[in-house]
Design a protein around this motif. Structure first.
Motif, mmCIF file in Angstrom:
data_model
loop_
_atom_site.group_PDB
_atom_site.id
_atom_site.type_symbol
_atom_site.label_atom_id
_atom_site.label_comp_id
_atom_site.label_asym_id
_atom_site.label_seq_id
_atom_site.Cartn_x
_atom_site.Cartn_y
_atom_site.Cartn_z
ATOM 1 N N VAL A 5 2.745 2.415 9.566
ATOM 2 C CA VAL A 5 3.652 2.384 8.190
ATOM 3 C C VAL A 5 3.170 2.980 6.991
ATOM 4 O O VAL A 5 3.819 3.681 6.304
ATOM 5 C CB VAL A 5 4.081 1.012 8.263
ATOM 6 C CG1 VAL A 5 4.878 0.810 7.052
ATOM 7 C CG2 VAL A 5 4.896 0.442 9.203
ATOM 8 N N CYS A 6 1.785 2.519 6.805
ATOM 9 C CA CYS A 6 1.071 2.826 5.466
ATOM 10 C C CYS A 6 0.949 4.616 5.324
ATOM 11 O O CYS A 6 1.275 5.169 4.332
ATOM 12 C CB CYS A 6 -0.120 2.372 5.631
ATOM 13 S SG CYS A 6 0.001 0.450 5.438
ATOM 14 N N GLY A 7 0.728 5.134 6.473
ATOM 15 C CA GLY A 7 0.494 6.508 6.555
ATOM 16 C C GLY A 7 1.942 7.225 6.340
ATOM 17 O O GLY A 7 1.735 8.219 5.642
ATOM 18 N N LEU A 8 2.938 6.470 6.624
ATOM 19 C CA LEU A 8 4.157 7.062 6.344
ATOM 20 C C LEU A 8 4.467 6.837 4.776
ATOM 21 O O LEU A 8 5.058 7.937 4.440
ATOM 22 C CB LEU A 8 5.434 6.360 7.248
ATOM 23 C CG LEU A 8 5.532 6.674 8.519
ATOM 24 C CD1 LEU A 8 6.438 5.775 9.418
ATOM 25 C CD2 LEU A 8 6.160 8.175 8.694
ATOM 26 N N VAL A 9 4.052 5.791 4.298
ATOM 27 C CA VAL A 9 4.555 5.800 2.988
ATOM 28 C C VAL A 9 3.693 6.700 2.246
ATOM 29 O O VAL A 9 4.225 7.117 1.051
ATOM 30 C CB VAL A 9 4.395 4.493 2.543
ATOM 31 C CG1 VAL A 9 4.237 4.070 1.101
ATOM 32 C CG2 VAL A 9 5.355 3.243 3.315
ATOM 33 N N ALA A 10 2.523 7.158 2.585
ATOM 34 C CA ALA A 10 1.527 8.143 1.800
ATOM 35 C C ALA A 10 2.074 9.333 1.828
ATOM 36 O O ALA A 10 1.378 10.110 1.171
ATOM 37 C CB ALA A 10 0.293 7.594 2.373
ATOM 38 N N THR A 11 2.809 9.804 3.133
ATOM 39 C CA THR A 11 3.051 10.939 3.452
ATOM 40 C C THR A 11 4.427 11.393 3.481
ATOM 41 O O THR A 11 4.782 11.693 4.660
ATOM 42 C CB THR A 11 2.266 11.585 4.380
ATOM 43 O OG1 THR A 11 2.616 10.846 5.811
ATOM 44 C CG2 THR A 11 0.829 11.442 4.417
ATOM 45 N N THR A 12 5.256 10.983 2.572
ATOM 46 C CA THR A 12 7.015 11.347 2.658
ATOM 47 C C THR A 12 7.195 12.537 2.425
ATOM 48 O O THR A 12 8.366 12.824 2.882
ATOM 49 C CB THR A 12 7.439 10.359 1.606
ATOM 50 O OG1 THR A 12 7.098 10.508 0.242
ATOM 51 C CG2 THR A 12 7.261 8.915 1.773
ATOM 52 N N LEU A 227 5.454 -3.062 1.667
ATOM 53 C CA LEU A 227 4.118 -2.736 1.938
ATOM 54 C C LEU A 227 3.391 -1.805 0.889
ATOM 55 O O LEU A 227 3.894 -0.932 0.679
ATOM 56 C CB LEU A 227 4.034 -2.441 3.409
ATOM 57 C CG LEU A 227 4.296 -3.212 4.503
ATOM 58 C CD1 LEU A 227 4.338 -2.404 5.846
ATOM 59 C CD2 LEU A 227 3.508 -4.475 4.378
ATOM 60 N N ASP A 228 2.149 -2.288 0.571
ATOM 61 C CA ASP A 228 1.309 -1.277 0.174
ATOM 62 C C ASP A 228 0.551 -0.556 0.793
ATOM 63 O O ASP A 228 0.951 -0.442 1.886
ATOM 64 C CB ASP A 228 0.371 -2.086 -1.075
ATOM 65 C CG ASP A 228 -0.812 -2.922 -0.423
ATOM 66 O OD1 ASP A 228 -0.892 -2.747 0.604
ATOM 67 O OD2 ASP A 228 -1.519 -3.645 -1.387
ATOM 68 N N ALA A 229 -0.439 0.173 0.264
ATOM 69 C CA ALA A 229 -0.881 1.175 1.135
ATOM 70 C C ALA A 229 -2.006 0.812 2.099
ATOM 71 O O ALA A 229 -2.581 1.273 3.082
ATOM 72 C CB ALA A 229 -2.061 2.323 0.151
ATOM 73 N N PHE A 273 12.116 -3.256 8.164
ATOM 74 C CA PHE A 273 12.430 -2.929 6.816
ATOM 75 C C PHE A 273 11.893 -1.824 6.157
ATOM 76 O O PHE A 273 12.602 -0.964 5.808
ATOM 77 C CB PHE A 273 12.399 -4.261 5.948
ATOM 78 C CG PHE A 273 13.182 -5.348 5.797
ATOM 79 C CD1 PHE A 273 14.456 -5.179 5.232
ATOM 80 C CD2 PHE A 273 13.014 -6.238 6.903
ATOM 81 C CE1 PHE A 273 15.437 -6.176 5.443
ATOM 82 C CE2 PHE A 273 14.031 -7.365 7.213
ATOM 83 C CZ PHE A 273 15.412 -7.143 6.354
ATOM 84 N N PRO A 274 10.638 -1.597 6.300
ATOM 85 C CA PRO A 274 10.029 -0.414 5.705
ATOM 86 C C PRO A 274 10.554 0.955 6.560
ATOM 87 O O PRO A 274 10.514 1.753 5.933
ATOM 88 C CB PRO A 274 8.427 -0.330 6.027
ATOM 89 C CG PRO A 274 8.127 -2.008 6.309
ATOM 90 C CD PRO A 274 9.463 -2.599 6.862
#
Length: 356
Positions: A5-12, A227-229, A273-274
């Protein structure tokens, strides 16, 4: 799963693939939503539909259609059987479609691995109280534990398990009335006084819940957070002034943000949710059509005005396309075995629900 999830958020930001010549001129695309027209998924699809129509080659008509029933499994089971290969059928799923799949619900006749994810987006959720009970809320649930709440629910195995488990962890007595066809119907029950507590995903809350608050008919209680990173739950960027469930739990006597219940709740929150809403083309869709949709959604997100208008309609959340959407799908359809076991036992004990 957290790292995914964090990887997704960081690489949109992703690069759209080269697209073959696919032309939708004069065609009508049906975007099927397996919920009623009053909920957050309807608002999500209705927001993206005209943007998608304008971005696809030939500027086709994109029509959103609704197929509610069985907490969205009716529509998903129907979509599983479709074999359109010309790009004129799109399907939108939500956490309430993902959770029965995750839990092994026997009514599930669909397989996400057969579908082609072309767009995925995150969302949040806001729980709120009626005015009388909201007057007792002081940032903790301590003064709410003796109140008997009524909640309109799609079903305990749907996305509603996130609020239901959260309220139970807070020591609140919330009686669900199962069988509604979408979260918008739950909001209507709340507006009519048939329910005394409710939650909406971000798009639904922005459309209807905010008005109830401004009219003095509802009081925000908490969001589920974001979620944060590093995978920590932080305040929802769309509703930064509303405390998260984690904050309310930490302030409430007897509620713990560690242990089996917390780990299970967080696992299903992450799955639901994310990466909460996804758009799919059916099995058998040619790669050039998939690439065309990917490029179109990428163009929608890249538009200079997108961030501004989307924040007001569906919230401030990342949108994934192409390979990012496929990776997001993996995050949304996997939970740790121990979290699944906990939730299955909780469903049996709390609601007499057994999935066989």
């Amino acid at each position: 799963m957290r790292n995914a999830v964090c990887g997704l958020v960081a690489t949109t930001a992703l690069t759209a693939p080269a697209v073959a010549e696919v032309d939708f001129a004069g065609k009508t695309i049906e975007w099927v939503i397996p919920f009623s027209e009053t909920g957050g998924s309807a608002k999500w699809a209705n927001f993206f539909a005209p943007l998608l129509a304008d971005a696809l080659p030939g500027k086709p008509t994109v029509v959103v259609k609704f197929m509610p029933g069985a907490g969205s499994t009716k529509g998903a089971n129907w979509f599983q059987k479709q074999k359109y290969d010309d790009g004129t059928l799109l399907f939108g799923s939500s956490g309430s479609t993902q959770f029965p799949y995750l839990l092994g619900d026997p009514r599930v006749r669909y397989e996400y691995k057969d579908w082609n994810a072309v767009m995925a987006s995150g969302t949040g959720g806001v729980a709120y109280l009626n005015a009388d009970d909201g007057a007792k809320f002081d940032g903790t649930a301590n003064a709410l534990k003796d109140t008997n709440f009524i909640y309109g629910s799609q079903g305990a195995t749907r996305l509603d398990l996130v609020p239901l488990l959260a309220w139970q962890m807070l020591g609140m007595k919330v009686e669900p009335v199962f069988g509604i066809k979408g979260r918008g119907d739950g909001r209507l029950m709340f507006e009519r006084g048939e329910a005394t507590i409710d939650y909406q995903t971000s798009s639904g809350y922005l459309k209807g819940g905010v008005d109830l608050v401004e009219q003095g008919k509802a009081v925000p209680m908490m969001t589920w957070g974001a979620l944060d990173a590093d995978g920590n739950i932080v305040r929802d960027p769309t509703f930064p002034d509303i405390a998260t469930f984690k904050e309310v739990c930490e302030a409430t006597d007897g509620c713990e943000t560690s242990g089996e219940a917390w780990d299970a709740w967080k696992a299903f929150f992450v799955a639901g949710f994310p990466v909460q809403k996804l758009a799919f083309l059916p099995a058998g869709t040619p790669q050039d059509v998939i690439d065309t949709y990917t490029a179109a959604f990428e163009a929608v997100v890249a538009d200079a005005d997108f961030a501004k208008i989307s924040s007001k309609r569906v919230g401030k959340y990342p949108v994934f396309t192409g390979e990012g959407a496929q990776t997001a799908l993996g995050t949304a359809t996997n939970v740790p075995a121990e979290a699944k076991t906990y939730v299955l036992n909780w469903l049996k004990e709390a609601y007499g629900v057994e999935l066989k």
